[in-house]
Design a protein around this motif. Structure first.
Motif, PDB file in Angstrom:
ATOM      1  N   CYS A   3       0.841  -1.189   0.000  1.00  0.00           N
ATOM      2  CA  CYS A   3       0.000   0.000   0.000  1.00  0.00           C
ATOM      3  C   CYS A   3       0.873   1.234   0.000  1.00  0.00           C
ATOM      4  CB  CYS A   3      -0.883   0.003   1.241  1.00  0.00           C
ATOM      5  SG  CYS A   3      -1.785   1.525   1.464  1.00  0.00           S
ATOM      6  N   LEU A   4       0.657   2.133  -0.927  1.00  0.00           N
ATOM      7  CA  LEU A   4       1.390   3.381  -0.951  1.00  0.00           C
ATOM      8  C   LEU A   4       0.481   4.496  -0.479  1.00  0.00           C
ATOM      9  CD1 LEU A   4       3.297   3.055  -4.316  1.00  0.00           C
ATOM     10  CD2 LEU A   4       4.171   2.722  -2.015  1.00  0.00           C
ATOM     11  N   LEU A   5       1.017   5.380   0.321  1.00  0.00           N
ATOM     12  CA  LEU A   5       0.253   6.507   0.824  1.00  0.00           C
ATOM     13  C   LEU A   5       0.437   7.687  -0.115  1.00  0.00           C
ATOM     14  CD1 LEU A   5       1.146   6.153   4.580  1.00  0.00           C
ATOM     15  CD2 LEU A   5      -0.809   5.250   3.367  1.00  0.00           C
ATOM     16  N   SER A   6      -0.033   8.837   0.304  1.00  0.00           N
ATOM     17  CA  SER A   6       0.085  10.037  -0.512  1.00  0.00           C
ATOM     18  C   SER A   6       1.552  10.354  -0.776  1.00  0.00           C
ATOM     19  CB  SER A   6      -0.575  11.217   0.194  1.00  0.00           C
ATOM     20  OG  SER A   6       0.201  11.603   1.307  1.00  0.00           O
ATOM     21  N   SER A   9       5.835  13.460   1.798  1.00  0.00           N
ATOM     22  CA  SER A   9       6.867  12.690   2.490  1.00  0.00           C
ATOM     23  C   SER A   9       6.743  12.781   4.003  1.00  0.00           C
ATOM     24  CB  SER A   9       8.249  13.147   2.046  1.00  0.00           C
ATOM     25  OG  SER A   9       8.445  14.493   2.430  1.00  0.00           O
ATOM     26  N   GLN A  10       5.978  13.727   4.518  1.00  0.00           N
ATOM     27  CA  GLN A  10       5.801  13.872   5.953  1.00  0.00           C
ATOM     28  C   GLN A  10       4.671  12.990   6.482  1.00  0.00           C
ATOM     29  OE1 GLN A  10       7.964  15.700   7.809  1.00  0.00           O
ATOM     30  NE2 GLN A  10       9.046  15.989   5.867  1.00  0.00           N
ATOM     31  N   ALA A  11       3.837  12.464   5.616  1.00  0.00           N
ATOM     32  CA  ALA A  11       2.700  11.649   6.028  1.00  0.00           C
ATOM     33  C   ALA A  11       3.152  10.213   6.306  1.00  0.00           C
ATOM     34  CB  ALA A  11       1.623  11.656   4.959  1.00  0.00           C
ATOM     35  N   LYS A  12       2.658   9.672   7.419  1.00  0.00           N
ATOM     36  CA  LYS A  12       2.994   8.301   7.814  1.00  0.00           C
ATOM     37  C   LYS A  12       1.710   7.585   8.219  1.00  0.00           C
ATOM     38  CE  LYS A  12       7.489   9.100   7.910  1.00  0.00           C
ATOM     39  NZ  LYS A  12       8.365   8.660   6.899  1.00  0.00           N
ATOM     40  N   PRO A  13       1.623   6.286   7.964  1.00  0.00           N
ATOM     41  CA  PRO A  13       0.442   5.548   8.422  1.00  0.00           C
ATOM     42  C   PRO A  13       0.495   5.335   9.933  1.00  0.00           C
ATOM     43  CG  PRO A  13       1.982   4.063   7.362  1.00  0.00           C
ATOM     44  CD  PRO A  13       2.544   5.454   7.223  1.00  0.00           C
ATOM     45  N   GLN A  31       3.296   2.514  14.792  1.00  0.00           N
ATOM     46  CA  GLN A  31       3.887   3.075  13.580  1.00  0.00           C
ATOM     47  C   GLN A  31       4.389   1.932  12.707  1.00  0.00           C
ATOM     48  OE1 GLN A  31       4.093   6.427  12.988  1.00  0.00           O
ATOM     49  NE2 GLN A  31       3.114   6.933  14.938  1.00  0.00           N
ATOM     50  N   ILE A  32       4.676   2.244  11.481  1.00  0.00           N
ATOM     51  CA  ILE A  32       5.211   1.248  10.566  1.00  0.00           C
ATOM     52  C   ILE A  32       6.642   0.876  11.009  1.00  0.00           C
ATOM     53  CG2 ILE A  32       6.257   2.804   8.857  1.00  0.00           C
ATOM     54  CD1 ILE A  32       4.767   1.049   6.746  1.00  0.00           C
ATOM     55  N   VAL A  33       6.941  -0.419  10.974  1.00  0.00           N
ATOM     56  CA  VAL A  33       8.262  -0.911  11.374  1.00  0.00           C
ATOM     57  C   VAL A  33       8.779  -1.887  10.312  1.00  0.00           C
ATOM     58  CG1 VAL A  33       7.872  -0.661  13.868  1.00  0.00           C
ATOM     59  CG2 VAL A  33       7.276  -2.805  12.744  1.00  0.00           C
ATOM     60  N   PRO A  34      10.099  -1.984  10.167  1.00  0.00           N
ATOM     61  CA  PRO A  34      10.638  -2.961   9.222  1.00  0.00           C
ATOM     62  C   PRO A  34      10.694  -4.377   9.800  1.00  0.00           C
ATOM     63  CG  PRO A  34      12.399  -1.590  10.080  1.00  0.00           C
ATOM     64  CD  PRO A  34      11.105  -1.046  10.638  1.00  0.00           C
ATOM     65  N   ASP A  35      10.779  -4.475  11.146  1.00  0.00           N
ATOM     66  CA  ASP A  35      10.936  -5.781  11.788  1.00  0.00           C
ATOM     67  C   ASP A  35       9.824  -5.987  12.826  1.00  0.00           C
ATOM     68  OD1 ASP A  35      11.674  -8.072  13.109  1.00  0.00           O
ATOM     69  OD2 ASP A  35      13.718  -7.415  13.531  1.00  0.00           O
ATOM     70  N   GLY A  56       6.466  -2.635   7.102  1.00  0.00           N
ATOM     71  CA  GLY A  56       6.707  -2.022   5.801  1.00  0.00           C
ATOM     72  C   GLY A  56       7.887  -1.091   5.881  1.00  0.00           C
ATOM     73  N   LYS A  57       7.934  -0.190   4.910  1.00  0.00           N
ATOM     74  CA  LYS A  57       9.016   0.787   4.855  1.00  0.00           C
ATOM     75  C   LYS A  57       8.433   2.144   4.522  1.00  0.00           C
ATOM     76  CE  LYS A  57      12.168  -2.642   3.128  1.00  0.00           C
ATOM     77  NZ  LYS A  57      12.417  -3.365   1.915  1.00  0.00           N
ATOM     78  N   ALA A  58       8.830   3.150   5.273  1.00  0.00           N
ATOM     79  CA  ALA A  58       8.403   4.543   5.052  1.00  0.00           C
ATOM     80  C   ALA A  58       6.890   4.643   4.898  1.00  0.00           C
ATOM     81  CB  ALA A  58       9.142   5.138   3.883  1.00  0.00           C
ATOM     82  N   GLN A  59       6.412   4.799   3.687  1.00  0.00           N
ATOM     83  CA  GLN A  59       4.985   4.989   3.454  1.00  0.00           C
ATOM     84  C   GLN A  59       4.332   3.762   2.820  1.00  0.00           C
ATOM     85  OE1 GLN A  59       5.482   8.616   1.164  1.00  0.00           O
ATOM     86  NE2 GLN A  59       4.511   9.716   2.852  1.00  0.00           N
ATOM     87  N   GLN A  60       4.985   2.645   2.849  1.00  0.00           N
ATOM     88  CA  GLN A  60       4.470   1.432   2.207  1.00  0.00           C
ATOM     89  C   GLN A  60       4.172   0.375   3.262  1.00  0.00           C
ATOM     90  OE1 GLN A  60       6.663  -0.113  -1.176  1.00  0.00           O
ATOM     91  NE2 GLN A  60       6.516  -2.147  -0.269  1.00  0.00           N
ATOM     92  N   ILE A  61       2.904  -0.013   3.393  1.00  0.00           N
ATOM     93  CA  ILE A  61       2.511  -1.050   4.342  1.00  0.00           C
ATOM     94  C   ILE A  61       2.507  -2.390   3.611  1.00  0.00           C
ATOM     95  CG2 ILE A  61       0.733  -1.872   5.916  1.00  0.00           C
ATOM     96  CD1 ILE A  61      -0.387   1.013   5.927  1.00  0.00           C
ATOM     97  N   ASP A  62       3.332  -3.315   4.090  1.00  0.00           N
ATOM     98  CA  ASP A  62       3.369  -4.645   3.476  1.00  0.00           C
ATOM     99  C   ASP A  62       2.289  -5.555   4.055  1.00  0.00           C
ATOM    100  OD1 ASP A  62       5.532  -3.850   1.938  1.00  0.00           O
ATOM    101  OD2 ASP A  62       6.989  -4.618   3.379  1.00  0.00           O
ATOM    102  N   TYR A  63       2.110  -5.503   5.386  1.00  0.00           N
ATOM    103  CA  TYR A  63       1.053  -6.263   6.046  1.00  0.00           C
ATOM    104  C   TYR A  63       0.860  -5.775   7.466  1.00  0.00           C
ATOM    105  CZ  TYR A  63       4.789  -9.013   8.263  1.00  0.00           C
ATOM    106  OH  TYR A  63       5.886  -9.399   8.977  1.00  0.00           O
ATOM    107  N   ILE A  64      -0.274  -6.163   8.046  1.00  0.00           N
ATOM    108  CA  ILE A  64      -0.593  -5.836   9.442  1.00  0.00           C
ATOM    109  C   ILE A  64      -0.977  -7.136  10.131  1.00  0.00           C
ATOM    110  CG2 ILE A  64      -2.232  -4.654  10.970  1.00  0.00           C
ATOM    111  CD1 ILE A  64      -2.425  -2.473   8.764  1.00  0.00           C
ATOM    112  N   LYS A  65      -0.447  -7.351  11.327  1.00  0.00           N
ATOM    113  CA  LYS A  65      -0.822  -8.513  12.129  1.00  0.00           C
ATOM    114  C   LYS A  65      -1.210  -8.055  13.529  1.00  0.00           C
ATOM    115  CE  LYS A  65       1.521 -12.185   9.693  1.00  0.00           C
ATOM    116  NZ  LYS A  65       2.208 -13.462   9.807  1.00  0.00           N
ATOM    117  N   LEU A  66      -2.274  -8.653  14.041  1.00  0.00           N
ATOM    118  CA  LEU A  66      -2.791  -8.347  15.368  1.00  0.00           C
ATOM    119  C   LEU A  66      -2.777  -9.624  16.184  1.00  0.00           C
ATOM    120  CD1 LEU A  66      -5.847  -6.311  14.083  1.00  0.00           C
ATOM    121  CD2 LEU A  66      -3.636  -5.403  14.831  1.00  0.00           C
ATOM    122  N   TYR A  67      -2.261  -9.526  17.408  1.00  0.00           N
ATOM    123  CA  TYR A  67      -2.113 -10.702  18.265  1.00  0.00           C
ATOM    124  C   TYR A  67      -2.747 -10.435  19.626  1.00  0.00           C
ATOM    125  CZ  TYR A  67       1.802 -11.661  15.058  1.00  0.00           C
ATOM    126  OH  TYR A  67       2.589 -11.873  13.953  1.00  0.00           O
TER     127      TYR A  67
END
Length: 123
Positions: A3-6, A9-13, A31-35, A56-67
């Motif tokens: 998922c790409l955001l707007s 560059s200041q906007a974050k998911p 916040q979005i994390v790489p690990d 994900g990275k920066a403004q790109q969400i690869d996946y979300i997991k809830l535990y």
């Protein structure tokens, strides 16, 4: 697919989860994390722990997991895991990611409820 955001560059998911147990509610923001292993669990009323991971990275969400885990004297027992994959609806307005969920665990079926939203926020 990610998922790409707007293009701002200041906007974050921001992943925001409203978690309730025994009449009290906690808001958990992620916040979005790489690990995913860098994200800590949050204690919920000394009965459950909850972890919301947005990878994900920066403004790109690869996946979300809830535990959700049920706490016992010996260890936390996993009782729920949900995975969300793109595409994600992310805008400046808070929008639902999940419905209201109920998780039951323990000898007396203790109930944890949660729902999560996504929002694009300025950093």
């Amino acid at each position: 697919m990610a998922c790409l955001l707007s293009t701002n560059s200041q906007a974050k998911p921001l992943l925001r989860c409203y978690v309730s147990y025994a009449g009290s509610m906690q808001t958990i923001e992620s916040q979005i994390v790489p690990d995913p292993y860098d994200v800590k669990t949050t204690d919920i009323g000394e009965r459950f722990t909850f972890k919301a991971v947005m990878v994900g990275k920066a403004q790109q969400i690869d996946y979300i997991k809830l535990y959700a885990y049920f706490q016992t004297r010996r260890s936390d027992i996993p009782v729920h895991q949900a995975t969300y994959r793109p595409p994600f609806k992310v805008s400046s307005k808070e929008s639902p990611l999940t419905p209201q969920n109920s998780v039951y665990a323990g000898d007396v079926e203790r109930e944890l409820q949660y729902r999560c939203t996504l929002q694009e926020v300025q950093q």
